[in-house]
Design a protein around this motif. Structure first.
Motif, PDB file in Angstrom:
ATOM      1  N   GLN A   1      -7.586  -6.055  11.112  1.00  0.00           N
ATOM      2  CA  GLN A   1      -8.893  -6.597  11.426  1.00  0.00           C
ATOM      3  C   GLN A   1      -9.617  -7.189  10.236  1.00  0.00           C
ATOM      4  O   GLN A   1     -10.446  -8.083  10.402  1.00  0.00           O
ATOM      5  N   THR A   2      -9.351  -6.708   9.039  1.00  0.00           N
ATOM      6  CA  THR A   2     -10.027  -7.221   7.843  1.00  0.00           C
ATOM      7  C   THR A   2      -9.176  -8.251   7.107  1.00  0.00           C
ATOM      8  O   THR A   2      -9.651  -9.339   6.824  1.00  0.00           O
ATOM      9  N   ALA A   3      -7.936  -7.901   6.812  1.00  0.00           N
ATOM     10  CA  ALA A   3      -7.040  -8.797   6.081  1.00  0.00           C
ATOM     11  C   ALA A   3      -6.605  -9.951   6.980  1.00  0.00           C
ATOM     12  O   ALA A   3      -6.562  -9.827   8.199  1.00  0.00           O
ATOM     13  N   THR A   4      -6.305 -11.072   6.365  1.00  0.00           N
ATOM     14  CA  THR A   4      -5.733 -12.203   7.076  1.00  0.00           C
ATOM     15  C   THR A   4      -4.241 -12.190   6.790  1.00  0.00           C
ATOM     16  O   THR A   4      -3.823 -12.297   5.633  1.00  0.00           O
ATOM     17  N   LEU A   5      -3.442 -12.029   7.851  1.00  0.00           N
ATOM     18  CA  LEU A   5      -1.997 -11.934   7.705  1.00  0.00           C
ATOM     19  C   LEU A   5      -1.343 -13.272   7.991  1.00  0.00           C
ATOM     20  O   LEU A   5      -1.884 -14.092   8.743  1.00  0.00           O
TER      21      LEU A   5
ATOM     22  N   ASP B   1      -7.384  -0.700  10.621  1.00  0.00           N
ATOM     23  CA  ASP B   1      -8.571  -1.557  10.550  1.00  0.00           C
ATOM     24  C   ASP B   1      -8.427  -2.584   9.435  1.00  0.00           C
ATOM     25  O   ASP B   1      -8.752  -3.760   9.616  1.00  0.00           O
ATOM     26  N   TYR B   2      -7.956  -2.126   8.277  1.00  0.00           N
ATOM     27  CA  TYR B   2      -7.819  -3.052   7.157  1.00  0.00           C
ATOM     28  C   TYR B   2      -6.778  -4.130   7.449  1.00  0.00           C
ATOM     29  O   TYR B   2      -7.059  -5.323   7.361  1.00  0.00           O
TER      30      TYR B   2
ATOM     31  N   SER C   1       0.848  -1.178   0.000  1.00  0.00           N
ATOM     32  CA  SER C   1       0.000   0.000   0.000  1.00  0.00           C
ATOM     33  C   SER C   1       0.890   1.236   0.000  1.00  0.00           C
ATOM     34  O   SER C   1       2.027   1.189   0.471  1.00  0.00           O
ATOM     35  N   TYR C   2       0.361   2.322  -0.529  1.00  0.00           N
ATOM     36  CA  TYR C   2       1.084   3.596  -0.575  1.00  0.00           C
ATOM     37  C   TYR C   2       0.128   4.661  -0.062  1.00  0.00           C
ATOM     38  O   TYR C   2      -0.917   4.899  -0.661  1.00  0.00           O
ATOM     39  N   GLN C   3       0.462   5.253   1.081  1.00  0.00           N
ATOM     40  CA  GLN C   3      -0.401   6.278   1.674  1.00  0.00           C
ATOM     41  C   GLN C   3       0.356   7.591   1.790  1.00  0.00           C
ATOM     42  O   GLN C   3       1.466   7.622   2.326  1.00  0.00           O
TER      43      GLN C   3
ATOM     44  N   GLN D   1      -7.412   9.695  10.948  1.00  0.00           N
ATOM     45  CA  GLN D   1      -8.453   8.888  10.306  1.00  0.00           C
ATOM     46  C   GLN D   1      -7.858   7.941   9.272  1.00  0.00           C
ATOM     47  O   GLN D   1      -8.240   6.773   9.194  1.00  0.00           O
ATOM     48  N   ALA D   2      -6.896   8.432   8.486  1.00  0.00           N
ATOM     49  CA  ALA D   2      -6.236   7.581   7.488  1.00  0.00           C
ATOM     50  C   ALA D   2      -5.483   6.434   8.170  1.00  0.00           C
ATOM     51  O   ALA D   2      -5.516   5.288   7.700  1.00  0.00           O
ATOM     52  N   LEU D   3      -4.818   6.732   9.281  1.00  0.00           N
ATOM     53  CA  LEU D   3      -4.101   5.695  10.028  1.00  0.00           C
ATOM     54  C   LEU D   3      -5.065   4.653  10.585  1.00  0.00           C
ATOM     55  O   LEU D   3      -4.808   3.445  10.501  1.00  0.00           O
ATOM     56  N   GLN D   4      -6.175   5.100  11.150  1.00  0.00           N
ATOM     57  CA  GLN D   4      -7.151   4.181  11.728  1.00  0.00           C
ATOM     58  C   GLN D   4      -7.751   3.274  10.640  1.00  0.00           C
ATOM     59  O   GLN D   4      -7.938   2.077  10.869  1.00  0.00           O
TER      60      GLN D   4
END
Length: 145
Positions: A138-142, A134-135, A114-116, A127-130
């Motif tokens: 909490q969402t992605a499986t690492l 979250d992604y 990712s590039y932020q 907000q961008a960090l949160q």
């Protein structure tokens, strides 16, 4: 409660403070590791020098990488990480002020996940960090670290 190790590779103390403050939240056990240079990050990742005694410490679940670092810069560091079979599965989020299309293309070519671009406004930055946290946590499986 899960424990998450994050490696923050950033040379600006103010940005380190802002990132750590922006990512902290109740109920989420984040353990931050900070390296101020690319060379220090390589020592951390390969458990060399001052980090040798930390073996077998857990690998970071996520790497947050600034591009413009003293010594080995973020682009070169990203290439090393993504070229190493032991490290390449660790997600790397480039977190930078650079909106240069060449930097963006180079980072994705080297394997950035990712590039932020860091917003100047702290509220938007937090907000961008949160959202990023979250992604990735909490969402992605690492992969297991």
């Amino acid at each position: 409660m899960s424990e998450w190790h994050l490696l923050l590779i950033e040379d600006s103390d103010e940005d380190v403070e802002a990132v750590v403050r922006g990512l902290r939240r109740p109920g989420l056990n984040l353990i931050f590791h900070h390296c101020a240079t690319g060379d220090q990050a390589l020592d951390f990742l390969y458990r060399r020098g001052p980090y040798a005694a930390q073996w077998p410490a857990p690998r970071p679940a996520l790497i947050l990488l600034d591009l413009n670092l003293p010594g080995t810069d973020g682009r070169a560091l990203l290439a090393v990480i993504k070229d190493d079979q032991e490290l390449q599965s660790i997600p790397v989020v480039v977190l930078t002020t650079s909106n240069n299309p060449k930097d963006i293309a180079t980072c994705y070519r080297y394997g950035a996940n990712s590039y932020q671009i860091k917003p100047v406004d702290y509220g938007r930055f937090k907000q961008a960090l949160q959202t990023m946290l979250d992604y990735w946590l909490q969402t992605a499986t690492l992969p297991q670290t």
